[in-house]
Design a protein around this motif. Structure first.
Motif, PDB file in Angstrom:
ATOM      1  N   GLY A   1     -49.833   3.695   3.790  1.00  0.00           N
ATOM      2  CA  GLY A   1     -50.920   2.965   3.139  1.00  0.00           C
ATOM      3  C   GLY A   1     -52.304   3.279   3.673  1.00  0.00           C
TER       4      GLY A   1
ATOM      5  N   PHE B   1     -43.415  10.865  -5.093  1.00  0.00           N
ATOM      6  CA  PHE B   1     -43.936   9.930  -4.086  1.00  0.00           C
ATOM      7  C   PHE B   1     -42.766   9.219  -3.401  1.00  0.00           C
ATOM      8  CE2 PHE B   1     -45.652   5.502  -3.288  1.00  0.00           C
ATOM      9  CZ  PHE B   1     -46.335   5.851  -2.131  1.00  0.00           C
TER      10      PHE B   1
ATOM     11  N   TYR C   1     -47.732  11.978   6.550  1.00  0.00           N
ATOM     12  CA  TYR C   1     -46.376  11.415   6.630  1.00  0.00           C
ATOM     13  C   TYR C   1     -45.423  12.018   5.594  1.00  0.00           C
ATOM     14  CZ  TYR C   1     -49.038   8.132   9.386  1.00  0.00           C
ATOM     15  OH  TYR C   1     -49.868   7.584  10.317  1.00  0.00           O
TER      16      TYR C   1
ATOM     17  N   PRO D   1     -50.312   3.884  -3.006  1.00  0.00           N
ATOM     18  CA  PRO D   1     -50.914   4.602  -4.134  1.00  0.00           C
ATOM     19  C   PRO D   1     -49.926   4.769  -5.296  1.00  0.00           C
ATOM     20  CG  PRO D   1     -50.216   6.143  -2.457  1.00  0.00           C
ATOM     21  CD  PRO D   1     -49.905   4.775  -1.927  1.00  0.00           C
TER      22      PRO D   1
HETATM   23  S1  SF4 Z   1     -49.628   7.687   3.814  1.00  0.00           S
HETATM   24 FE1  SF4 Z   1     -51.744   7.747   3.066  1.00  0.00          FE
HETATM   25  S2  SF4 Z   1     -52.000   9.775   2.232  1.00  0.00           S
HETATM   26 FE2  SF4 Z   1     -49.784   9.455   2.436  1.00  0.00          FE
HETATM   27  S3  SF4 Z   1     -49.158   8.639   0.456  1.00  0.00           S
HETATM   28 FE3  SF4 Z   1     -49.573   6.899   1.731  1.00  0.00          FE
HETATM   29  S4  SF4 Z   1     -51.700   6.358   1.303  1.00  0.00           S
HETATM   30 FE4  SF4 Z   1     -51.366   8.435   0.548  1.00  0.00          FE
END
Ligand code: SF4
Length: 280
Positions: free
Chosen positions: A97, A90, A78, A59
């Motif tokens: 993912g 982030f 996570y 993302p």
């Molecule tokens: S693990 Fe899933 S919820 Fe966490 S940042 Fe990645 S895509 Fe988003």
């Protein structure tokens, strides 16, 4: 028939054995699953025909738009997203993912992009070995993503030789889990023995039959051989500790390059394995 070659301890000669089995088979698929440090190509010297990049979806957050991303941080199992004041942070290396933050975040403000995590090389070793190698990008932790990609390329019609990563962790399990048989390579030392027992436990749990190759025979004692005898575990071959083999290895030569008698010895091992697999 899928034969994996694994070793609980690193540096025991696992790749040497995997390469020797592939050369003894002549016509097979060889897959280097040790994606963090693939090195079978040094010995097999494939003619690489194709390199495919492997990507995962990750993302990205449209910040500076007044959106509140705290639901993304709450959702992310996570801890790959943190919201500090009005800032969203982030951590790509923690992200798996899953796409959850896109669903729970402010609409249209969390989007997806491709991130490269490694590559798969495909080539040929003449006369008939189809060679595949996974290579994880430095810094990436998506070992199993590359291995999943390799799994999709398995050709179950003939003989497949898998060079598994060393150790007994998830990436080893990923490499051996589809095998009809696993060859465990070890050395006759306390460390070799200890890690061999853990590998055996993993394979017993997965219900995969296995046999043992003792490499560098002569450097320790015969505890492993005794143990295998008592447990009725096949020791396929003992490879002598030999400076000549070590020197050949350091020059990228195979066991058969060093002594052609190894071709027949490994062909006999393949026949043995085939018999074992057939009666399973
Ligand atoms: S693990 Fe899933 S919820 Fe966490 S940042 Fe990645 S895509 Fe988003």
């Amino acid at each position: 028939m899928i034969i994996s070659v694994a070793s609980g301890k690193g540096g025991t000669g696992k790749t040497t054995v995997a390469v020797s089995l592939a050369l003894a088979a002549g016509y097979c698929q060889f897959i280097d699953y040790d994606v963090e440090a693939p090195n079978a190509d040094i010995f097999l010297k494939p003619d690489i025909k194709n390199i495919k990049k492997v990507y995962i979806k990750q993302p990205y957050f449209l910040t500076g738009t007044g959106n509140d991303f705290s639901k993304c941080a709450e959702f992310c199992h996570y801890n790959a997203v943190a919201v500090i004041g009005e800032e969203v942070v982030f951590y790509p290396e923690l992200c798996h993912g899953c796409g959850g933050c896109i669903l729970v975040g402010p609409q249209g403000a969390v989007r997806e992009k491709d991130m490269e995590v490694g590559e798969i090389s495909k080539g040929i070793v003449r006369p008939g070995i189809d060679f595949l190698k996974g290579n994880l990008m430095p810094g990436s932790m998506r070992t199993t993503t590359i291995q999943n990609e390799l799994e999709r390329m398995l050709n179950k019609d003939g003989i497949v030789i898998i060079d598994a990563p060393p150790g007994n962790s998830c990436s080893m399990v990923m490499a051996v889990k589809n095998s009809d048989y696993c060859v465990l390579v070890t050395e006759p030392t306390p460390y070799g023995f200890n890690d061999l027992l853990i590998s055996m436990e993993v394979l017993d749990t997965l219900k995969i039959p296995y046999g043992v190759v003792i490499n560098r025979d002569g450097i320790g004692d015969n505890s492993i051989e005794e143990y295998c005898k008592n447990k009725n575990i096949k020791v396929h071959i003992k490879i002598q500790n030999d400076m000549g083999i070590a020197k050949s290895y350091s020059r990228g030569m195979t066991l058969a390059d060093y002594d052609n008698a190894y071709t027949e010895k490994f062909q006999a091992i393949l026949k043995d394995i085939e018999k074992t697999v057939l009666v399973q």
